[in-house]
Write a protein that holds these residues in place. Structure first.
Motif, PDB file in Angstrom:
ATOM      1  N   GLY A   1      46.162  43.037  39.596  1.00 59.91           N
ATOM      2  CA  GLY A   1      44.945  43.302  40.371  1.00 59.91           C
ATOM      3  C   GLY A   1      44.827  44.741  40.843  1.00 59.91           C
TER       4      GLY A   1
ATOM      5  N   ARG B   1      39.461  45.723  35.463  1.00 56.50           N
ATOM      6  CA  ARG B   1      39.169  45.480  36.880  1.00 56.50           C
ATOM      7  C   ARG B   1      37.998  44.521  37.060  1.00 56.50           C
TER       8      ARG B   1
ATOM      9  N   MET C   1      44.625  41.664  48.678  1.00 57.26           N
ATOM     10  CA  MET C   1      45.061  40.683  47.690  1.00 57.26           C
ATOM     11  C   MET C   1      46.239  39.842  48.145  1.00 57.26           C
TER      12      MET C   1
ATOM     13  N   THR D   1      38.472  38.472  36.664  1.00 59.83           N
ATOM     14  CA  THR D   1      38.831  37.794  37.918  1.00 59.83           C
ATOM     15  C   THR D   1      40.191  37.126  37.772  1.00 59.83           C
ATOM     16  N   LEU D   2      40.987  37.226  38.813  1.00 53.26           N
ATOM     17  CA  LEU D   2      42.332  36.665  38.761  1.00 53.26           C
ATOM     18  C   LEU D   2      42.327  35.144  38.725  1.00 53.26           C
TER      19      LEU D   2
ATOM     20  N   LEU E   1      50.547  38.969  39.611  1.00 48.59           N
ATOM     21  CA  LEU E   1      49.116  38.940  39.924  1.00 48.59           C
ATOM     22  C   LEU E   1      48.719  40.133  40.795  1.00 48.59           C
TER      23      LEU E   1
ATOM     24  N   SER F   1      53.154  49.123  40.724  1.00 45.95           N
ATOM     25  CA  SER F   1      51.786  49.442  40.277  1.00 45.95           C
ATOM     26  C   SER F   1      51.581  50.947  40.161  1.00 45.95           C
TER      27      SER F   1
END
Length: 262
Positions: free
Chosen positions: A136, A107, A197, A110-111, A132, A80
């Motif tokens: 995120g 951002r 997360m 929603t996942l 994921l 990331s």
């Protein structure tokens, strides 16, 4: 007496032992009140939680689950950071600016609604969790990095022009090299997102285990002592990595410690 007065006085900065003492006293007072008034409540008391922490830490399965979560978190954070840095630096090239702005807006996605899409795009549970996690984290990283870039004083760019630097040299000196210490601080501040997360993504594929898997299973059977114990462990890990990254920043960029003291 002056110290006691200072902690109640607005706009007063407290440092060193006074700050540590204040934190310890308030934490002990909160835990003591929780222990006394929470004896007959649904939420387990601190003493029961600490007993559960000891039971989990000494269990045979804890080490495997811990390293599974650590491995996933660190790999997700590493990828990331690289992606966020590349996207942020590319934002200064006009053709890539719209893409960067779109990633910043991601951002708000929603996942939960994207899990099916990521399931189709990935080959196994590990890739699903990793993708994921990255999806995120990256938008929040890019948002923080862009705020640093936007906050650069135009005089720094003008100074590079007077030194006859071209645009690429200015980008390297002012944005990339000149803001490395702030990038490290952004990384430290956003590391908490990964720990928040990790419990969610590990629940999507439990085959590899992890602290998130343990948490979800305990939640399913309403084993609140174990749930709170795992939360305490994750909380402790987060604080440890926060402290570690802070010390690494001081070590890599010693002048940041001097600036803070001044």
């Amino acid at each position: 007496m002056d110290i006691i007065k200072s902690v109640f006085r607005p706009l007063t900065q407290i440092k060193g032992r006074t700050s540590i003492t204040l934190v310890v006293v308030e934490a002990l007072a909160a835990l003591l009140a929780w222990e006394i008034f929470g004896q007959h409540g649904l939420i387990p008391t601190p003493s029961k939680i600490m007993v559960a922490v000891g039971r989990i830490v000494t269990s045979a399965y804890f080490t495997d689950n811990l390293f599974s979560s650590l491995s996933l978190t660190l790999s997700g954070m590493g990828i990331s950071i690289v992606l966020a840095l590349v996207v942020s630096y590319l934002s200064l090239i006009p053709v890539f600016a719209p893409v960067t702005r779109f990633i910043v807006k991601c951002r708000y996605l929603t996942l939960t609604g994207l899990i099916f899409l990521f399931t189709l795009l990935t080959q196994d549970g590990h890739q699903l969790k990793l993708s994921l996690l990255i999806f995120g984290i990256v938008p929040f990283f890019v948002t923080s990095l862009l705020s640093i870039i936007d906050g650069i004083n135009t005089q720094e760019y003008d100074l590079c022009k007077t030194l006859r630097m071209n645009n690429w040299q200015t980008l390297l000196e002012v944005v990339i090299v000149g803001r490395l210490d702030q990038v490290f601080e952004v990384m430290r501040q956003n590391f908490a997102i990964a720990w928040m997360m990790i419990t969610m993504v590990e629940g999507l594929s439990m085959s590899e285990g992890g602290l998130g898997t343990m948490l979800i299973k305990s939640n399913k059977y309403i084993d609140l002592s174990t749930v709170f114990a795992i939360l305490v462990i994750i909380f402790g890990l987060g604080i440890f990595f926060d402290y570690l990254l802070k010390q690494m920043r001081y070590w890599l960029f010693p002048y940041t410690k001097i600036e803070k003291r001044s």
